[in-house]
Design an enzyme around this catalytic site. Structure first.
Site, PDB file in Angstrom:
ATOM      1  N   HIS A  69       0.837  -1.203   0.000  1.00 33.70           N
ATOM      2  CA  HIS A  69       0.000   0.000   0.000  1.00 33.70           C
ATOM      3  C   HIS A  69       0.871   1.252   0.000  1.00 33.70           C
ATOM      4  O   HIS A  69       1.985   1.248   0.533  1.00 33.70           O
ATOM      5  CB  HIS A  69      -0.999   0.002   1.168  1.00 33.70           C
ATOM      6  N   ASP A  71      -0.203   4.372   1.091  1.00 31.53           N
ATOM      7  CA  ASP A  71      -0.560   5.404   2.063  1.00 31.53           C
ATOM      8  C   ASP A  71       0.138   5.169   3.400  1.00 31.53           C
ATOM      9  O   ASP A  71       0.694   4.098   3.656  1.00 31.53           O
ATOM     10  CB  ASP A  71      -2.079   5.455   2.260  1.00 31.53           C
ATOM     11  N   ASP A  97       6.326   1.099   7.491  1.00 34.42           N
ATOM     12  CA  ASP A  97       4.974   0.714   7.036  1.00 34.42           C
ATOM     13  C   ASP A  97       4.525   1.655   5.928  1.00 34.42           C
ATOM     14  O   ASP A  97       3.891   2.644   6.198  1.00 34.42           O
ATOM     15  CB  ASP A  97       4.025   0.749   8.233  1.00 34.42           C
ATOM     16  N   GLU A 127      -4.991   1.858   2.664  1.00 34.01           N
ATOM     17  CA  GLU A 127      -5.008   0.657   3.511  1.00 34.01           C
ATOM     18  C   GLU A 127      -5.186   1.025   4.978  1.00 34.01           C
ATOM     19  O   GLU A 127      -5.675   0.226   5.762  1.00 34.01           O
ATOM     20  CB  GLU A 127      -3.705  -0.128   3.326  1.00 34.01           C
ATOM     21  N   GLU A 128      -4.739   2.245   5.342  1.00 36.55           N
ATOM     22  CA  GLU A 128      -4.664   2.601   6.761  1.00 36.55           C
ATOM     23  C   GLU A 128      -5.969   3.184   7.303  1.00 36.55           C
ATOM     24  O   GLU A 128      -6.013   3.631   8.445  1.00 36.55           O
ATOM     25  CB  GLU A 128      -3.529   3.621   6.988  1.00 36.55           C
ATOM     26  N   GLU A 156       4.031  -6.089   3.678  1.00 37.00           N
ATOM     27  CA  GLU A 156       3.906  -5.418   4.976  1.00 37.00           C
ATOM     28  C   GLU A 156       5.122  -5.789   5.825  1.00 37.00           C
ATOM     29  O   GLU A 156       5.689  -6.865   5.660  1.00 37.00           O
ATOM     30  CB  GLU A 156       2.641  -5.902   5.694  1.00 37.00           C
ATOM     31  N   HIS A 330       3.168   2.721  12.652  1.00 37.26           N
ATOM     32  CA  HIS A 330       2.231   3.672  13.270  1.00 37.26           C
ATOM     33  C   HIS A 330       2.829   4.355  14.502  1.00 37.26           C
ATOM     34  O   HIS A 330       2.113   5.035  15.230  1.00 37.26           O
ATOM     35  CB  HIS A 330       0.895   3.006  13.652  1.00 37.26           C
TER      36      HIS A 330
HETATM   37 ZN    ZN Z   1       0.917  -1.333   6.338  1.00 39.61          ZN
END
Ligand code: ZN
Length: 371
Positions: A69, A71, A97, A127-128, A156, A330
């Site tokens: 992903h 984003d 990430d 995705e987030e 990931e 995150h």
């Molecule tokens: Zn991710």
């Protein structure tokens, strides 16, 4: 902004990190990736929204998907990227990430024009954030043919180890009811909170199943995650709700898991509020077996739910495999060891070329998870 796919994967990771791409703001990064991919004559490129699908068409016997992903979660004073040469760590939002994985995808797309198996590279948006916006979900619904494959690798962060399959998750509300009464004359009522004791007793006595599937040991869980009830400080409550989350191994379908939970709480009012199936590891397929060999042989089960399950729902077995520690995803201090980016690239190149590309050293995963 022009992306140079002839540069090394670490520099490319930095370039991607420095294009801000918080969810719903992926236009710039998708434009840059699209332009770079369209310059490669051996790939057919399709764009849907801010998601990109680039595939080889060599007529090989197998096709594999490699996906990431584009984003990130919101900024937290952690851009632009910063490379610490001494520790070999690249810092910044998206380093872990998962733009290290995205950079590997772009590098492979550019440098392996004739893979031994056909490849579909997928870079997707959103995705987030909430499920409904997910770019991979959108592709699966609108254009599932674009994702057809024998095996998929989702890049990931997994500390450069392989995490296969994933557990499913469901939530139920277990409700007890009673009769309200003034607490000064409580014998006139029936206390619903007291009735919930039996729900908690059953949970406390629960013994998790640990099934082995394709040589991987999964570990189920059944937990009260919230409880609510009560009317006022002088009222016998007439309702209590225990919210329960069940994580189930992928040898059970979503429907089987739901039936099991309902049976477990026999005698209680059970309402299903959330349900997502798991994904079988599917390590018996040739593409999967050779992938595991090429990347070092160590495989751990995935306990959390990821987009791996989305491929599984399309009939495509999938694994997580990518640079970076998932526990850092995150977080403000997210970073990635640059050696892991390089190692992932080398090993995937080896898998796609059937050759013996150089391999770097990577930490193995222990199956930890942030989902
Ligand atoms: Zn991710």
């Amino acid at each position: 902004m022009l992306l140079d796919l002839s540069t090394d994967a670490v520099s490319l990771t930095r370039a991607l990190v420095d294009i801000e791409s918080v969810s719903r703001d992926e236009q710039a990064i998708a434009d840059a990736c699209e332009e770079a991919l369209r310059a490669l004559p051996h790939l057919d490129v399709v764009r849907r929204g801010h998601s990109l699908v680039a595939h080889t068409n060599l007529g090989r016997g197998e096709r594999v998907v490699i996906a990431g992903h584009l984003d990130t979660v919101p900024l937290n004073a952690n851009l632009p990227s910063r490379l610490d040469e001494e520790t070999g760590l690249l810092h910044g939002l998206g380093t872990c990430d998962m733009k290290g994985g995205d950079a590997v995808i772009l590098r492979l797309a550019a440098t392996v024009p004739e893979p031994v198996r056909d490849v579909t590279y997928v870079l997707y948006e959103a995705e987030e954030i909430e499920e409904a916006a997910n770019g991979l979900r959108m592709l699966a619904e609108v254009d599932p043919g674009l994702l057809e494959a024998d095996f998929a690798v989702l890049m990931e962060p997994s500390n450069g180890g392989v995490e296969a399959g994933c557990q499913g998750t469901l939530r139920v509300e277990v409700r007890t009811t009673g009769t309200r009464a003034h607490s000064a004359r409580s014998w006139k009522g029936v206390n619903a909170v007291h009735a919930a004791a039996e729900v908690l007793n059953r949970l406390a006595a629960y013994e998790p199943r640990r099934p082995e599937i394709d040589g991987l040991t999964y570990h189920e869980g059944l937990n009260a995650v919230a409880i609510r009830g009560g009317v006022a400080g002088n009222v016998v409550p007439d309702e209590c709700v225990v919210e329960v989350n069940h994580r189930f191994a992928p040898d059970r379908s979503a429907a089987e898991a739901e039936a099991w939970v309902r049976e477990f709480f026999t005698g209680f009012d059970v309402t299903l509020t959330d349900l997502a199936p798991g994904a079988l590891p599917g390590l018996d397929r040739p593409a999967a077996r050779e992938f595991v060999e090429a990347v070092g042989g160590h495989v751990a089960p995935k306990f959390g739910w990821t987009d791996v399950a989305r491929f599984s729902a399309l009939g495509v077995p999938a694994v997580n495999y990518g640079p970076g520690d998932p526990l850092l995803a995150h977080t403000q201090g997210e970073h990635v060891p640059v050696a892991q980016i390089t190692a992932c690239e080398d090993r995937l190149r080896e898998w796609l070329t059937g050759g013996t590309a150089s391999t770097g050293s990577t930490a193995s995963t222990d199956g930890r998870d942030v989902s």
